[in-house]
Scaffold this motif. Structure first.
Motif, PDB file in Angstrom:
ATOM      1  N   LEU A 240       0.948  -1.171   0.077  1.00 56.07           N
ATOM      2  CA  LEU A 240       0.100  -0.098   0.022  1.00 56.07           C
ATOM      3  C   LEU A 240       0.849   1.074  -0.058  1.00 56.07           C
ATOM      4  O   LEU A 240       0.764   2.134  -0.472  1.00 56.07           O
ATOM      5  N   ASP A 241       1.900   1.421   0.837  1.00 58.41           N
ATOM      6  CA  ASP A 241       2.757   2.528   0.876  1.00 58.41           C
ATOM      7  C   ASP A 241       3.602   2.602  -0.509  1.00 58.41           C
ATOM      8  O   ASP A 241       3.845   3.905  -0.732  1.00 58.41           O
ATOM      9  N   SER A 242       3.730   1.492  -1.195  1.00 61.24           N
ATOM     10  CA  SER A 242       4.635   1.546  -2.466  1.00 61.24           C
ATOM     11  C   SER A 242       3.920   2.404  -3.253  1.00 61.24           C
ATOM     12  O   SER A 242       4.351   3.405  -4.073  1.00 61.24           O
ATOM     13  N   VAL A 243       2.429   2.533  -3.375  1.00 56.08           N
ATOM     14  CA  VAL A 243       1.484   3.340  -4.074  1.00 56.08           C
ATOM     15  C   VAL A 243       1.617   4.706  -3.594  1.00 56.08           C
ATOM     16  O   VAL A 243       1.757   5.563  -4.662  1.00 56.08           O
ATOM     17  N   TYR A 244       1.343   4.746  -2.521  1.00 57.31           N
ATOM     18  CA  TYR A 244       1.446   6.290  -1.944  1.00 57.31           C
ATOM     19  C   TYR A 244       2.879   7.133  -2.362  1.00 57.31           C
ATOM     20  O   TYR A 244       2.831   8.053  -2.641  1.00 57.31           O
ATOM     21  N   TYR A 245       3.980   6.188  -2.186  1.00 53.15           N
ATOM     22  CA  TYR A 245       5.306   6.901  -2.509  1.00 53.15           C
ATOM     23  C   TYR A 245       5.277   7.028  -4.127  1.00 53.15           C
ATOM     24  O   TYR A 245       5.726   8.175  -4.355  1.00 53.15           O
ATOM     25  N   ALA A 246       4.813   6.266  -4.749  1.00 50.53           N
ATOM     26  CA  ALA A 246       4.618   6.312  -6.040  1.00 50.53           C
ATOM     27  C   ALA A 246       3.915   7.690  -6.739  1.00 50.53           C
ATOM     28  O   ALA A 246       4.137   8.469  -7.556  1.00 50.53           O
ATOM     29  N   ILE A 247       2.664   7.633  -5.925  1.00 46.74           N
ATOM     30  CA  ILE A 247       1.889   9.158  -6.285  1.00 46.74           C
ATOM     31  C   ILE A 247       2.567  10.450  -5.831  1.00 46.74           C
ATOM     32  O   ILE A 247       2.684  11.271  -6.511  1.00 46.74           O
ATOM     33  N   ASP A 248       3.261  10.149  -4.463  1.00 49.83           N
ATOM     34  CA  ASP A 248       4.082  11.382  -4.259  1.00 49.83           C
ATOM     35  C   ASP A 248       5.263  11.746  -5.310  1.00 49.83           C
ATOM     36  O   ASP A 248       5.347  13.008  -5.624  1.00 49.83           O
ATOM     37  N   LYS A 249       5.797  11.034  -6.055  1.00 55.10           N
ATOM     38  CA  LYS A 249       6.797  10.990  -6.901  1.00 55.10           C
ATOM     39  C   LYS A 249       6.145  11.641  -8.387  1.00 55.10           C
ATOM     40  O   LYS A 249       6.518  12.359  -8.658  1.00 55.10           O
ATOM     41  N   ALA A 250       5.122  11.205  -8.575  1.00 51.92           N
ATOM     42  CA  ALA A 250       4.125  11.423  -9.794  1.00 51.92           C
ATOM     43  C   ALA A 250       3.691  12.882  -9.734  1.00 51.92           C
ATOM     44  O   ALA A 250       3.832  13.558 -10.838  1.00 51.92           O
ATOM     45  N   ILE A 251       3.271  13.424  -8.715  1.00 51.04           N
ATOM     46  CA  ILE A 251       2.721  14.741  -8.578  1.00 51.04           C
ATOM     47  C   ILE A 251       3.157  15.585  -7.520  1.00 51.04           C
ATOM     48  O   ILE A 251       2.594  16.725  -7.234  1.00 51.04           O
ATOM     49  N   GLY A 252       3.969  15.055  -6.705  1.00 54.02           N
ATOM     50  CA  GLY A 252       4.405  16.078  -5.607  1.00 54.02           C
ATOM     51  C   GLY A 252       3.691  15.903  -4.277  1.00 54.02           C
ATOM     52  O   GLY A 252       3.003  14.851  -4.306  1.00 54.02           O
ATOM     53  N   GLU A 253       3.785  16.780  -3.455  1.00 56.04           N
ATOM     54  CA  GLU A 253       2.937  16.667  -2.244  1.00 56.04           C
ATOM     55  C   GLU A 253       1.446  16.552  -2.455  1.00 56.04           C
ATOM     56  O   GLU A 253       1.241  17.357  -3.120  1.00 56.04           O
ATOM     57  N   ASN A 254       0.726  15.778  -1.811  1.00 57.89           N
ATOM     58  CA  ASN A 254      -0.629  15.845  -2.015  1.00 57.89           C
ATOM     59  C   ASN A 254      -1.256  15.015  -0.818  1.00 57.89           C
ATOM     60  O   ASN A 254      -0.564  14.421   0.177  1.00 57.89           O
ATOM     61  N   ASN A 255      -2.632  15.068  -0.895  1.00 57.87           N
ATOM     62  CA  ASN A 255      -3.377  14.410   0.519  1.00 57.87           C
ATOM     63  C   ASN A 255      -4.402  13.315  -0.302  1.00 57.87           C
ATOM     64  O   ASN A 255      -5.368  13.178   0.297  1.00 57.87           O
ATOM     65  N   ILE A 256      -3.963  12.805  -1.411  1.00 52.59           N
ATOM     66  CA  ILE A 256      -4.970  11.756  -1.990  1.00 52.59           C
ATOM     67  C   ILE A 256      -4.903  10.368  -1.048  1.00 52.59           C
ATOM     68  O   ILE A 256      -3.926  10.095  -0.729  1.00 52.59           O
ATOM     69  N   GLU A 257      -5.936   9.982  -0.770  1.00 54.80           N
ATOM     70  CA  GLU A 257      -6.081   8.818  -0.053  1.00 54.80           C
ATOM     71  C   GLU A 257      -6.374   7.456  -1.000  1.00 54.80           C
ATOM     72  O   GLU A 257      -6.813   7.721  -2.035  1.00 54.80           O
ATOM     73  N   ILE A 258      -5.950   6.463  -0.646  1.00 57.11           N
ATOM     74  CA  ILE A 258      -6.204   5.304  -1.189  1.00 57.11           C
ATOM     75  C   ILE A 258      -6.963   4.217  -0.509  1.00 57.11           C
ATOM     76  O   ILE A 258      -6.885   3.980   0.586  1.00 57.11           O
ATOM     77  N   VAL A 259      -8.064   4.027  -1.331  1.00 53.83           N
ATOM     78  CA  VAL A 259      -9.019   3.025  -0.962  1.00 53.83           C
ATOM     79  C   VAL A 259      -8.768   1.687  -1.263  1.00 53.83           C
ATOM     80  O   VAL A 259      -8.610   1.555  -2.430  1.00 53.83           O
ATOM     81  N   VAL A 260      -8.540   0.666  -0.488  1.00 49.43           N
ATOM     82  CA  VAL A 260      -8.142  -0.779  -0.980  1.00 49.43           C
ATOM     83  C   VAL A 260      -9.324  -1.367  -1.542  1.00 49.43           C
ATOM     84  O   VAL A 260     -10.211  -1.624  -0.661  1.00 49.43           O
ATOM     85  N   SER A 261      -9.889  -1.283  -2.758  1.00 51.04           N
ATOM     86  CA  SER A 261     -10.840  -1.724  -3.215  1.00 51.04           C
ATOM     87  C   SER A 261     -10.819  -3.296  -3.435  1.00 51.04           C
ATOM     88  O   SER A 261     -12.064  -3.859  -3.626  1.00 51.04           O
ATOM     89  N   GLU A 262      -9.889  -3.988  -3.306  1.00 51.03           N
ATOM     90  CA  GLU A 262      -9.938  -5.438  -3.418  1.00 51.03           C
ATOM     91  C   GLU A 262      -8.704  -5.706  -2.503  1.00 51.03           C
ATOM     92  O   GLU A 262      -7.498  -5.424  -2.702  1.00 51.03           O
ATOM     93  N   SER A 263      -8.929  -6.840  -1.580  1.00 48.95           N
ATOM     94  CA  SER A 263      -7.611  -7.713  -1.230  1.00 48.95           C
ATOM     95  C   SER A 263      -8.241  -9.019  -0.438  1.00 48.95           C
ATOM     96  O   SER A 263      -9.358  -8.977   0.008  1.00 48.95           O
ATOM     97  N   GLY A 264      -7.523 -10.127  -0.991  1.00 49.14           N
ATOM     98  CA  GLY A 264      -8.112 -11.384  -0.473  1.00 49.14           C
ATOM     99  C   GLY A 264      -7.122 -12.406  -0.479  1.00 49.14           C
ATOM    100  O   GLY A 264      -6.052 -12.108  -1.126  1.00 49.14           O
ATOM    101  N   TRP A 265      -7.476 -13.548  -0.024  1.00 48.93           N
ATOM    102  CA  TRP A 265      -6.718 -14.622  -0.048  1.00 48.93           C
ATOM    103  C   TRP A 265      -7.517 -16.052  -0.555  1.00 48.93           C
ATOM    104  O   TRP A 265      -8.478 -16.121   0.311  1.00 48.93           O
TER     105      TRP A 265
END
Length: 340
Positions: A240-265
């Motif tokens: 999850l944090d890998s996606v947050y860090y990628a967003i930071d690098k793509a658009i700079g400082e931001n407050n975008i939240e990530i909703v985990v729309s699917e996760s399972g086993w």
């Protein structure tokens, strides 16, 4: 000087705060219909309510699900399949879709998100053909929601998969692949402009089976006693944090939240796919998502999470595991002893 609040105002504030916490911490479950032995939609809605499942992600055809959700108080993600993206490049078609599926129901159904497309990616052969259509569809659906004065109530978003990332470990070094940045950056900027979250499908199971030598089963199942060398206690948070860090690098400082729309086993069909492992994963994920721990990069708040999925779906294609992600059997009994 201490401000004075009438008692009923104080109580009202406490109740509002409590409801906000409950809303934030509710765990969702994805409701797919890719099976020929599943209960009726009316029965499924009743099953959600009986098990205190307060959030649902529903897939096409949503026209069968929306009438059953009226008055249920279940918060809903409406999914627009990739096959419809091209048609929604026409603003009139987007208006028609929003009128039929949102405006006509929003007074009786708690529609929270519209998920426009799922895992569309220029580097995924299964979805790359939909790349030209995603941003126009997102834009037009957003404009239709705004014209309907629902932009503060219903957020328009899309769900990505971690294959868009060039690196995922350690998470602070994560970034979007160079051949995907031109695709994903304007999408993220559109979401930021409209104060909408990004949805991401986070599957530690696939991270585990993709590299079982270096990704241990306890790390994927939330049962590892010590953090890994990067400081992460589990694979879910690291992904999850890998996606947050990628967003930071793509658009700079931001407050975008990530909703985990699917996760399972999955409970069977492949490496590590057992009832015991799946039960552990879902139980630990629910505990973690509802806590106020967050992740290392986004600490101190619950993680909006949707379990995949409500039922085993015997008609799903692909690997055998795809048929065994359900937390309920088609006969409506729980596969695991989960408290939602």
């Amino acid at each position: 000087m201490m401000a004075y609040f009438p008692f009923f105002v104080f109580v009202g504030m406490l109740v509002l705060t409590y409801l906000q916490i409950i809303d934030a911490q509710g765990i969702g479950v994805c409701y797919g219909k890719n099976g020929n032995d599943l209960p009726s939609t009316i029965d499924v809605v009743s099953l959600y309510k009986a098990n205190n499942i307060t959030k649902m992600k529903t897939y096409d055809p949503i026209s069968e699900t929306l009438p059953a959700l009226k008055g249920s108080e279940i918060e809903v993600i409406l999914d627009i399949p990739n096959s419809q993206l091209q048609s929604l490049g026409d603003p009139q078609q987007a208006d028609n879709w929003v009128t039929s599926n949102v405006v006509n129901y929003v007074q009786q159904v708690k529609i929270k998100y519209i998920n426009v497309g799922n895992e569309v990616s220029p580097v995924n052969n299964a979805t790359s053909q939909f790349v030209p259509f995603l941003l126009p569809a997102l834009t037009n659906v957003q404009q239709s929601i705004t014209k309907s004065s629902l932009q503060d109530q219903v957020k328009v978003t899309t769900a990505i998969e971690t294959g868009l990332l060039a690196t995922t470990y350690p998470p602070p070094q994560s970034a979007f692949r160079e051949d995907t940045i031109g695709f994903i950056k304007p999408i993220i900027e559109l979401l930021k402009q409209n104060n909408a979250p990004l949805q991401a499908n986070i599957y530690p199971y696939f991270g585990y089976i993709g590299d079982p030598v270096h990704v241990t089963l306890p790390y994927a199942l939330f049962t590892q006693e010590q953090p890994d060398p990067s400081g992460y206690p589990n694979l879910f948070d690291a992904m999850l944090d890998s996606v947050y860090y990628a967003i930071d690098k793509a658009i700079g400082e931001n407050n975008i939240e990530i909703v985990v729309s699917e996760s399972g086993w999955p409970s069977e069909g492949g490496l590590g796919a057992t009832v015991e492992n799946a039960a552990t994963f879902y139980t630990k994920l629910i505990e973690h998502a509802k806590s106020n721990n967050g992740t290392l990069h986004r600490p101190g708040k619950p993680i909006q999470t949707y379990l995949f999925a409500m039922f085993d779906e015997n008609l799903k294609i692909g690997a055998e595991t795809e048929k065994h992600f359900g937390v309920f059997h088609p006969n409506k009994t729980q596969k695991y002893n989960i408290t939602f």
